[in-house]
Design an enzyme around this catalytic site. Structure first.
Site, PDB file in Angstrom:
ATOM      1  N   ASP A 127     -63.228 -44.455  49.983  1.00 24.90           N
ATOM      2  CA  ASP A 127     -63.862 -45.365  50.961  1.00 24.90           C
ATOM      3  C   ASP A 127     -62.941 -45.495  52.168  1.00 24.90           C
ATOM      4  O   ASP A 127     -63.378 -45.461  53.317  1.00 24.90           O
ATOM      5  CB  ASP A 127     -64.090 -46.765  50.360  1.00 24.90           C
ATOM      6  CG  ASP A 127     -65.519 -46.981  49.889  1.00 24.90           C
ATOM      7  OD1 ASP A 127     -66.147 -45.996  49.447  1.00 24.90           O
ATOM      8  OD2 ASP A 127     -66.005 -48.129  49.957  1.00 24.90           O
ATOM      9  N   LYS A 156     -49.817 -43.983  39.814  1.00 31.27           N
ATOM     10  CA  LYS A 156     -48.941 -45.159  39.851  1.00 31.27           C
ATOM     11  C   LYS A 156     -47.965 -44.981  38.691  1.00 31.27           C
ATOM     12  O   LYS A 156     -47.898 -45.797  37.769  1.00 31.27           O
ATOM     13  CB  LYS A 156     -49.794 -46.435  39.730  1.00 31.27           C
ATOM     14  CG  LYS A 156     -49.068 -47.723  39.988  1.00 31.27           C
ATOM     15  CD  LYS A 156     -48.745 -47.972  41.454  1.00 31.27           C
ATOM     16  CE  LYS A 156     -47.885 -49.199  41.607  1.00 31.27           C
ATOM     17  NZ  LYS A 156     -47.386 -49.399  42.997  1.00 31.27           N
ATOM     18  N   TYR A 185     -62.889 -47.238  34.313  1.00 34.37           N
ATOM     19  CA  TYR A 185     -64.341 -47.393  34.406  1.00 34.37           C
ATOM     20  C   TYR A 185     -65.012 -47.278  33.035  1.00 34.37           C
ATOM     21  O   TYR A 185     -66.094 -47.800  32.822  1.00 34.37           O
ATOM     22  CB  TYR A 185     -64.942 -46.300  35.309  1.00 34.37           C
ATOM     23  CG  TYR A 185     -64.997 -46.626  36.779  1.00 34.37           C
ATOM     24  CD1 TYR A 185     -63.849 -46.951  37.484  1.00 34.37           C
ATOM     25  CD2 TYR A 185     -66.204 -46.584  37.469  1.00 34.37           C
ATOM     26  CE1 TYR A 185     -63.901 -47.217  38.847  1.00 34.37           C
ATOM     27  CE2 TYR A 185     -66.264 -46.850  38.828  1.00 34.37           C
ATOM     28  CZ  TYR A 185     -65.117 -47.171  39.503  1.00 34.37           C
ATOM     29  OH  TYR A 185     -65.187 -47.425  40.839  1.00 34.37           O
ATOM     30  N   ASP A 214     -61.909 -43.920  43.813  1.00 32.09           N
ATOM     31  CA  ASP A 214     -62.986 -44.741  44.379  1.00 32.09           C
ATOM     32  C   ASP A 214     -62.477 -45.458  45.629  1.00 32.09           C
ATOM     33  O   ASP A 214     -63.100 -45.422  46.688  1.00 32.09           O
ATOM     34  CB  ASP A 214     -63.447 -45.760  43.322  1.00 32.09           C
ATOM     35  CG  ASP A 214     -64.515 -46.688  43.866  1.00 32.09           C
ATOM     36  OD1 ASP A 214     -65.459 -46.180  44.509  1.00 32.09           O
ATOM     37  OD2 ASP A 214     -64.414 -47.915  43.661  1.00 32.09           O
ATOM     38  N   ASP A 234     -50.253 -46.735  46.320  1.00 32.80           N
ATOM     39  CA  ASP A 234     -50.062 -47.666  47.450  1.00 32.80           C
ATOM     40  C   ASP A 234     -49.545 -46.912  48.678  1.00 32.80           C
ATOM     41  O   ASP A 234     -49.998 -47.114  49.804  1.00 32.80           O
ATOM     42  CB  ASP A 234     -49.153 -48.843  47.064  1.00 32.80           C
ATOM     43  CG  ASP A 234     -47.903 -48.430  46.320  1.00 32.80           C
ATOM     44  OD1 ASP A 234     -47.760 -47.246  45.946  1.00 32.80           O
ATOM     45  OD2 ASP A 234     -47.030 -49.301  46.112  1.00 32.80           O
TER      46      ASP A 234
HETATM   47  C1  IPM Z   1     -69.006 -44.829  44.236  1.00 33.72           C
HETATM   48  C2  IPM Z   1     -69.500 -46.223  43.997  1.00 33.72           C
HETATM   49  C3  IPM Z   1     -69.620 -46.433  42.499  1.00 33.72           C
HETATM   50  C4  IPM Z   1     -68.249 -46.279  41.886  1.00 33.72           C
HETATM   51  C5  IPM Z   1     -70.261 -47.757  42.071  1.00 33.72           C
HETATM   52  C6  IPM Z   1     -71.588 -48.016  42.746  1.00 33.72           C
HETATM   53  C7  IPM Z   1     -70.377 -47.859  40.576  1.00 33.72           C
HETATM   54  O1  IPM Z   1     -68.654 -47.154  44.575  1.00 33.72           O
HETATM   55  O2  IPM Z   1     -69.716 -43.874  43.873  1.00 33.72           O
HETATM   56  O3  IPM Z   1     -67.914 -44.658  44.782  1.00 33.72           O
HETATM   57  O4  IPM Z   1     -67.462 -47.230  41.869  1.00 33.72           O
HETATM   58  O5  IPM Z   1     -67.948 -45.186  41.409  1.00 33.72           O
HETATM   59 MN    MN Z   2     -67.033 -46.307  45.733  1.00 35.26          MN
END
Ligand code: IPM
Ligand code: MN
Length: 354
Positions: A249, A189, A142, A245, A221
């Site tokens: 999710d 990884k 990032y 990240d 993975d």
């Molecule tokens: C998160 C979001 C952010 C990230 C984006 C919006 C930059 O997806 O906080 O997880 O990738 O960190």
């Molecule tokens: Mn995210």
């Protein structure tokens, strides 16, 4: 206690979900006699429109001068669909994380009994899941060098970590494990990436100082698969920025909705609390978005930002009560769906009355 709170609602559904969390924070502050002062700051697309910068200096000042920050979400399709946009709302979030030194992002996954049937997974797999992912937040791909070469025909993004950056996040991982079930999983990884191999070196070295913690490694993975297949096997996961990240999710939907997962970002300066979901522009202004992730982020704010446990607990209890009473938004409703604001009002009232 005097509480100075910076509120950054951001874009899309940000303002409406943050408003519900504020209701809960106000109710808790009143109940426990805290002197709450809060001030709003601009970020994201809204800030680009107003001042051309997604994280203006005034907003940074406000955060630096506050005890804690409550954040909604940033992002706007106007920018997503324009690959040549010079400034993006998400850059604001990254700048904010970097400038506030928020190197650790804590993302818990806990299932709610009353919502088990909303999970895409089978009941026996989800029931009792309780783990936390600690995502490194201010380094890695990032923040590495990025650009174009070969007349713009080749693009690159560099993933880079220093030993110090790994040490400080691993330390938090071990500390969390010590307070929980003493199981720490390092996700990487290392069969491919040099950063991951150095990460393992550091982790191995540090594990000597935490003999009670059972540490293991998983390739990312494989971890992605096991989070779905056997989520109960995890206690604390520690991982680098982008893996964290993606995996969080994935992990958040285990509970039944992305709209339920809160997070805390901590590090050098003021800690920040935000839902893990995005700005959900399709729902903006409709009063339908789930405010629970933000309200639970407010609970985390009391726990990790202000060290006020009773305040944390009562918010969490109110959230559980709202689910048991069926006062929920459409994403998790089985019967009647309630509005964002109705859920917020109900939770604030529950806090006042209990
Ligand atoms: C998160 C979001 C952010 C990230 C984006 C919006 C930059 O997806 O906080 O997880 O990738 O960190
Ligand atoms: Mn995210």
């Amino acid at each position: 206690m005097k509480i100075k709170l910076a509120v950054l609602p951001g874009d899309g559904i940000g303002p409406e979900i943050v408003e519900q969390a504020i209701k809960a924070i106000k109710a808790v502050s009143k109940k426990f006699g805290h002197d709450l002062n809060y001030e709003y700051g601009i970020t994201g697309a809204g800030a680009i429109d107003k001042v051309g910068n997604p994280y203006p200096d005034e907003t940074h000042e406000l955060c630096m001068n506050s005890d804690v920050v409550l954040f909604g979400a940033v992002g706007d399709p106007r920018f997503d669909n324009n690959p040549s946009a010079k400034v993006r709302p998400e850059q604001g979030l990254l700048q904010m994380r970097k400038k506030l030194g928020l190197f650790a992002n804590i993302r818990p996954v806990e299932t709610f009994k009353s919502l088990i049937n909303k999970s895409p997974l089978k009941r026996e797999i989800v029931e009792g899941v309780n783990f936390v992912t600690i995502r490194e937040l201010t380094s890695g791909i990032y923040f590495g060098e990025r650009g174009r070469k070969d007349n713009g025909n080749t693009a690159f993004d560099i993933c880079q970590y220093t030993k110090e950056e790994i040490k400080r996040i691993m330390k938090l991982g071990f500390e969390f494990a010590m307070k929980r079930k003493k199981k720490l999983t390092v996700v990487d990884k290392a069969n491919i990436l040099e950063t991951s191999r150095m990460w393992r070196e550091v982790a191995q070295e540090m594990s000597k100082d935490y003999p009670e913690v059972k540490m293991d490694y998983l390739f990312v993975d494989n971890a992605a698969m096991r989070i779905i297949q056997w989520p109960k096997s995890f206690d604390v996961i520690v991982t680098e920025n982008m893996f964290g990240d993606i995996l969080t999710d994935e992990a958040s939907v285990i509970t039944g909705s992305l709209g339920l997962s809160p997070s805390a970002s901590m590090g050098i300066h003021t800690s920040l609390f935000e839902p893990i979901h995005g700005s959900y522009p399709q729902a903006a202004g409709k009063d339908i978005a789930n405010p629970i992730a933000t309200i639970l982020s407010a609970a985390m704010m009391f726990e990790y930002g202000l060290y006020l446990q009773k305040e944390n607990e009562i918010i969490r209890k109110a959230v559980t009560a709202s689910m048991e009473a069926g006062i929920v938004t459409e994403d998790i409703a089985t019967g009647k769906a309630y509005k964002t604001s109705e859920v917020g009002d109900w939770i604030a009232k529950w806090i006042e009355e209990n």
